[in-house]
Design a protein around this motif. Structure first.
Motif, PDB file in Angstrom:
ATOM      1  N   SER A  74     -32.066 -37.986  66.201  1.00  0.00           N
ATOM      2  CA  SER A  74     -31.130 -37.240  65.383  1.00  0.00           C
ATOM      3  C   SER A  74     -31.506 -37.546  63.944  1.00  0.00           C
ATOM      4  CB  SER A  74     -29.687 -37.659  65.686  1.00  0.00           C
ATOM      5  OG  SER A  74     -28.817 -36.820  64.979  1.00  0.00           O
ATOM      6  N   VAL A  75     -31.799 -36.505  63.180  1.00  0.00           N
ATOM      7  CA  VAL A  75     -32.313 -36.726  61.830  1.00  0.00           C
ATOM      8  C   VAL A  75     -31.147 -36.883  60.851  1.00  0.00           C
ATOM      9  CG1 VAL A  75     -33.895 -35.903  60.055  1.00  0.00           C
ATOM     10  CG2 VAL A  75     -34.260 -35.252  62.449  1.00  0.00           C
ATOM     11  N   GLY A  76     -31.096 -38.045  60.212  1.00  0.00           N
ATOM     12  CA  GLY A  76     -30.079 -38.307  59.192  1.00  0.00           C
ATOM     13  C   GLY A  76     -30.660 -37.884  57.861  1.00  0.00           C
ATOM     14  N   THR A  77     -30.420 -36.613  57.498  1.00  0.00           N
ATOM     15  CA  THR A  77     -31.124 -36.059  56.332  1.00  0.00           C
ATOM     16  C   THR A  77     -30.692 -36.687  55.007  1.00  0.00           C
ATOM     17  OG1 THR A  77     -29.516 -34.278  56.351  1.00  0.00           O
ATOM     18  CG2 THR A  77     -31.647 -33.828  57.370  1.00  0.00           C
ATOM     19  N   ASN A  78     -29.469 -37.210  54.941  1.00  0.00           N
ATOM     20  CA  ASN A  78     -29.035 -37.794  53.660  1.00  0.00           C
ATOM     21  C   ASN A  78     -29.903 -38.981  53.288  1.00  0.00           C
ATOM     22  OD1 ASN A  78     -27.064 -36.045  54.420  1.00  0.00           O
ATOM     23  ND2 ASN A  78     -25.346 -37.432  54.088  1.00  0.00           N
ATOM     24  N   ASP A  79     -30.006 -39.947  54.205  1.00  0.00           N
ATOM     25  CA  ASP A  79     -30.829 -41.112  53.918  1.00  0.00           C
ATOM     26  C   ASP A  79     -32.306 -40.751  53.881  1.00  0.00           C
ATOM     27  OD1 ASP A  79     -29.291 -43.305  53.248  1.00  0.00           O
ATOM     28  OD2 ASP A  79     -28.741 -43.708  55.341  1.00  0.00           O
ATOM     29  N   LEU A  80     -32.727 -39.874  54.785  1.00  0.00           N
ATOM     30  CA  LEU A  80     -34.150 -39.516  54.805  1.00  0.00           C
ATOM     31  C   LEU A  80     -34.561 -38.916  53.453  1.00  0.00           C
ATOM     32  CD1 LEU A  80     -36.785 -39.390  56.355  1.00  0.00           C
ATOM     33  CD2 LEU A  80     -36.136 -37.132  57.197  1.00  0.00           C
ATOM     34  N   THR A  81     -33.695 -38.090  52.877  1.00  0.00           N
ATOM     35  CA  THR A  81     -34.002 -37.482  51.579  1.00  0.00           C
ATOM     36  C   THR A  81     -34.027 -38.548  50.485  1.00  0.00           C
ATOM     37  OG1 THR A  81     -32.850 -35.523  52.337  1.00  0.00           O
ATOM     38  CG2 THR A  81     -33.343 -35.632  49.995  1.00  0.00           C
ATOM     39  N   GLN A  82     -33.032 -39.415  50.519  1.00  0.00           N
ATOM     40  CA  GLN A  82     -32.974 -40.473  49.510  1.00  0.00           C
ATOM     41  C   GLN A  82     -34.215 -41.368  49.559  1.00  0.00           C
ATOM     42  OE1 GLN A  82     -29.746 -43.153  48.395  1.00  0.00           O
ATOM     43  NE2 GLN A  82     -30.121 -44.389  50.210  1.00  0.00           N
ATOM     44  N   TYR A  83     -34.648 -41.733  50.773  1.00  0.00           N
ATOM     45  CA  TYR A  83     -35.805 -42.631  50.886  1.00  0.00           C
ATOM     46  C   TYR A  83     -37.118 -41.905  50.601  1.00  0.00           C
ATOM     47  CZ  TYR A  83     -32.543 -45.893  53.115  1.00  0.00           C
ATOM     48  OH  TYR A  83     -31.491 -46.717  53.363  1.00  0.00           O
ATOM     49  N   THR A  84     -37.187 -40.642  50.980  1.00  0.00           N
ATOM     50  CA  THR A  84     -38.431 -39.902  50.779  1.00  0.00           C
ATOM     51  C   THR A  84     -38.648 -39.549  49.310  1.00  0.00           C
ATOM     52  OG1 THR A  84     -38.189 -38.972  52.979  1.00  0.00           O
ATOM     53  CG2 THR A  84     -39.743 -37.874  51.523  1.00  0.00           C
ATOM     54  N   LEU A  85     -37.565 -39.099  48.660  1.00  0.00           N
ATOM     55  CA  LEU A  85     -37.693 -38.702  47.259  1.00  0.00           C
ATOM     56  C   LEU A  85     -37.497 -39.881  46.306  1.00  0.00           C
ATOM     57  CD1 LEU A  85     -35.721 -35.311  47.285  1.00  0.00           C
ATOM     58  CD2 LEU A  85     -38.111 -35.732  47.875  1.00  0.00           C
ATOM     59  N   ALA A  86     -37.181 -41.060  46.843  1.00  0.00           N
ATOM     60  CA  ALA A  86     -36.910 -42.235  46.010  1.00  0.00           C
ATOM     61  C   ALA A  86     -35.823 -41.936  44.990  1.00  0.00           C
ATOM     62  CB  ALA A  86     -38.186 -42.734  45.341  1.00  0.00           C
ATOM     63  N   LEU A  87     -34.752 -41.292  45.467  1.00  0.00           N
ATOM     64  CA  LEU A  87     -33.639 -40.931  44.594  1.00  0.00           C
ATOM     65  C   LEU A  87     -32.344 -41.550  45.132  1.00  0.00           C
ATOM     66  CD1 LEU A  87     -34.176 -37.108  43.938  1.00  0.00           C
ATOM     67  CD2 LEU A  87     -34.226 -38.918  42.243  1.00  0.00           C
ATOM     68  N   ASP A  88     -31.739 -42.353  44.302  1.00  0.00           N
ATOM     69  CA  ASP A  88     -30.493 -43.009  44.691  1.00  0.00           C
ATOM     70  C   ASP A  88     -29.349 -41.989  44.784  1.00  0.00           C
ATOM     71  OD1 ASP A  88     -28.237 -44.507  44.958  1.00  0.00           O
ATOM     72  OD2 ASP A  88     -28.638 -45.845  43.264  1.00  0.00           O
TER      73      ASP A  88
END
Lengths: 85, 541
Positions: free
Chosen positions: B448-462
């Protein structure tokens, strides 16, 4: 008179619910049961007094039991502390 | 007309008559009595009645909000039965020869003061409980009887703050909105409002004495304001807004019972994300096909100690049974980062999002984890439960989890306790998990893809830093390519893929998700029918 020492492992110390259970347990015995921490002490049958001692995690308390059924009571109380606090 | 600003805890809009909740203790008078024993007898009788009321409240709360929130009424009973408290009331009556109501009130204040002055936040908060208990006793003494509030028509509740006993006593069918002077976003008012999906504002600077019962008010959770005695235009505007909200809802209601199928016959599951047992009602109401993310944190938050195995078991079992065979994916403990709990003693971290959280806590402190797993394995007997592990970065972690699960299984077997090993999957929310999704797919049943954290970690954006809003692009190609990669790797090993992050509810991407081959979207219950509508309007070929 019997006594034992116990170090609180519960993360928030003797909070409301376990204090309530403690009172229930202590009321089962005829003996007078007193909990002490430093200069503060309270009878184990008194909920608010116990809560007001503000016993926290890692605090060591001394429990004294005195009365006709102290032999049984001290063992039961120690078991109660181990299980709930 | 008067407009007051507050803090919205649930978005919605309501208009109706006001009911101001006032405290009995404000009207207690002190007077001299002669028959001390008769006065003490009154206290004892009132105490019995109050304990009765509390027992009923406990039962009511148990059914409506669960054991964790109900326990407070058990503590209240014990406080009432406390020897010191009772003696103090009796002594005050004896020595000052004053009435029971006043003696109770002053005793309550003294004890409450004692807790309020302690250097421990938990104990400080108990001052409110002592006050609640004393108020109850006073109201029984003053002949207020069992103070169940009743109204002829639904009302807007205005109060200083709501005590736990008040919240439970409220007749939930007859409340349009809440507005209180005090309370935090985690107060009883806020929790109740979210549970009931009704507009609520806290921190509204009311002058309670000047507000009359029965006047008209508007509680607007979208604009965070309360309007007292709205003028005609405002009333008309509000009525229109309420009508529009309702129409929107009704339009969607017509989609209930319909399939999530595109115009050209492609199907996709739409499940709901929830955070507590009571949210299940909302899942059923919106006709979700299952629960795609049941955050188990609610069991751990807002309390003083770890939830027991029994408490967890009964919560999971209840949800599984309510969902009657539909899938219920329960995510194990995801504490840490932005979700802190005092009794975990996690300590401050420089980088909590990259810190000691979720599965990392569970693997380091397996006792906490085992309790939850035991409860989950046992509850699985009662319905279609799946377990989902958060924040995975390696195959080794999954293998370590499986070893712990096996240990728990053997224990249950040995103790002769019924259990079932349910479907097990992981959250894909780190770039690491995406890159090795081909290997992970071989050791789990689903992703199950947790897009909130995945986006934060991938884009390095807090996520918490609002200065970065301009840089934040949830549709970034990196994320969409990752999703494609995840689906390809998963399907190659018969592992199904869902999305449970906010992106799943983004209807501008629904078509793309279907095209990619995503098997399931899990969205907030209120979005289920909106997503279904979008799916049914979509054509893939």
């Amino acid at each position: 008179m019997k006594k034992f020492e116990y170090t609180i492992k519960d993360a928030v110390g003797i909070h409301a619910r376990p204090a309530g259970l403690l009172v229930k347990e202590a009321k089962k015995y005829e003996s007078k049961i007193v909990i002490e921490k430093g200069e503060k002490k309270a009878e184990a049958t008194k909920l608010m007094a116990i809560m007001a001692m503000g016993v926290k995690c890692n605090d060591t308390v001394t429990v004294t039991v005195e009365g006709s059924d102290e032999d049984v009571a001290v063992g039961q109380m120690e078991a109660f502390f181990n299980e709930n606090l | 007309m008067e407009i007051l600003k507050g803090k919205s805890v649930y978005k919605g809009i309501a208009m109706g008559k006001v009911c101001v909740l006032k405290n009995h203790s404000d009207s207690v008078k002190r007077y001299h009595i002669d028959d001390v024993e008769a006065e003490i007898l009154r206290v004892n009788e009132a105490k019995e009645e109050a304990i009765n009321q509390l027992m009923q409240l406990y039962e009511k709360a148990l059914k409506e909000v669960g054991e964790a929130h109900a326990a407070i009424f058990e503590v209240h009973q014990m406080m009432l039965e406390d020897d010191d408290y009772t003696e103090a009331i009796e002594n005050t009556i004896r020595t000052q020869k004053i009435n029971a109501e006043y003696a109770t009130l002053t005793t309550g204040e003294n004890f409450s003061q004692m807790f309020a002055s302690m250097d421990d936040d938990y104990m400080k908060a108990r001052a409110a409980d002592v006050k609640d208990v004393s108020d109850r006793l006073v109201s029984v003494l003053s002949g207020a009887g069992n103070d169940t509030m009743t109204y002829d028509e639904p009302v807007i509740i205005i109060a200083d703050d709501l005590t736990p006993s008040e919240t439970v006593q409220l007749d939930k069918e007859k409340i349009l909105a809440f507005a209180t002077v005090h309370g935090s976003t985690n107060s009883h008012t806020a929790i109740l409002a979210r549970m009931m999906n009704i507009p609520a504002l806290i921190g509204v600077p009311f002058d309670l004495d000047s507000i009359e019962n029965g006047i008209i008010a508007v509680v607007d959770g979208f604009n965070s304001e309360v309007i007292l005695n709205p003028v005609k235009e405002v009333q008309e505007k509000t009525a229109k807004a309420i009508r529009e909200e309702k129409e929107k809802l009704q339009l969607l209601q017509s989609l209930k019972g319909k399939e999530n199928i595109t115009l050209d016959g492609r199907k996709i599951d739409v499940y709901a994300n929830i955070g507590s047992v009571s949210d299940v009602a909302y899942v059923l109401e919106n006709d979700a096909g299952g629960i795609g993310l049941f955050r188990s944190e609610f069991l751990y938050l807002g309390r003083e100690d770890f939830p027991t195995e029994e408490e967890q078991f009964s919560a999971y079992k209840q949800v599984a049974e309510m969902m009657a065979g539909k899938k219920v994916i329960i995510r194990t403990l995801d504490i840490g980062a932005d979700k802190q709990v005092d009794y975990f003693n996690l300590g401050k971290e420089d980088n909590p999002a990259l810190g000691y959280r979720a599965i990392r806590i569970c693997l380091k402190q397996p006792d906490i984890f085992k309790t939850q797993l035991r409860a989950l394995l046992r509850a699985s007997v009662y319905g279609n439960i799946s377990i989902m592990y958060p924040m995975i970065i390696s195959v080794e972690e999954v293998l370590a989890i499986k070893e712990i699960v096996e240990g728990v299984r053997q224990e249950l077997e040995k103790d002769g306790i019924p259990y079932r090993i349910p479907e097990q999957g992981i959250m894909i929310e780190t770039p690491a998990a995406v890159m090795i999704s081909d290997e992970l797919a071989q050791v789990v049943d689903f992703f199950s893809v947790g897009t909130n954290d995945l986006t934060q970690y991938t884009l390095a954006l807090d996520r918490q830093n609002d200065k970065l809003d301009d840089f934040y692009n949830p549709h970034h190609k990196a994320i969409l390519r990752m999703l494609e990669m995840i689906v390809k790797n998963a399907h190659a090993h018969n592992t199904w893929v869902g999305i449970c992050g906010e992106l799943g509810a983004d209807i501008t991407l629904t078509e793309e998700f279907i095209r990619m081959g995503i098997d399931e979207l899990s969205v907030s219950p209120s979005m289920v029918l909106k997503v279904r509508k979008k799916i049914r309007e979509t054509k893939i070929q």
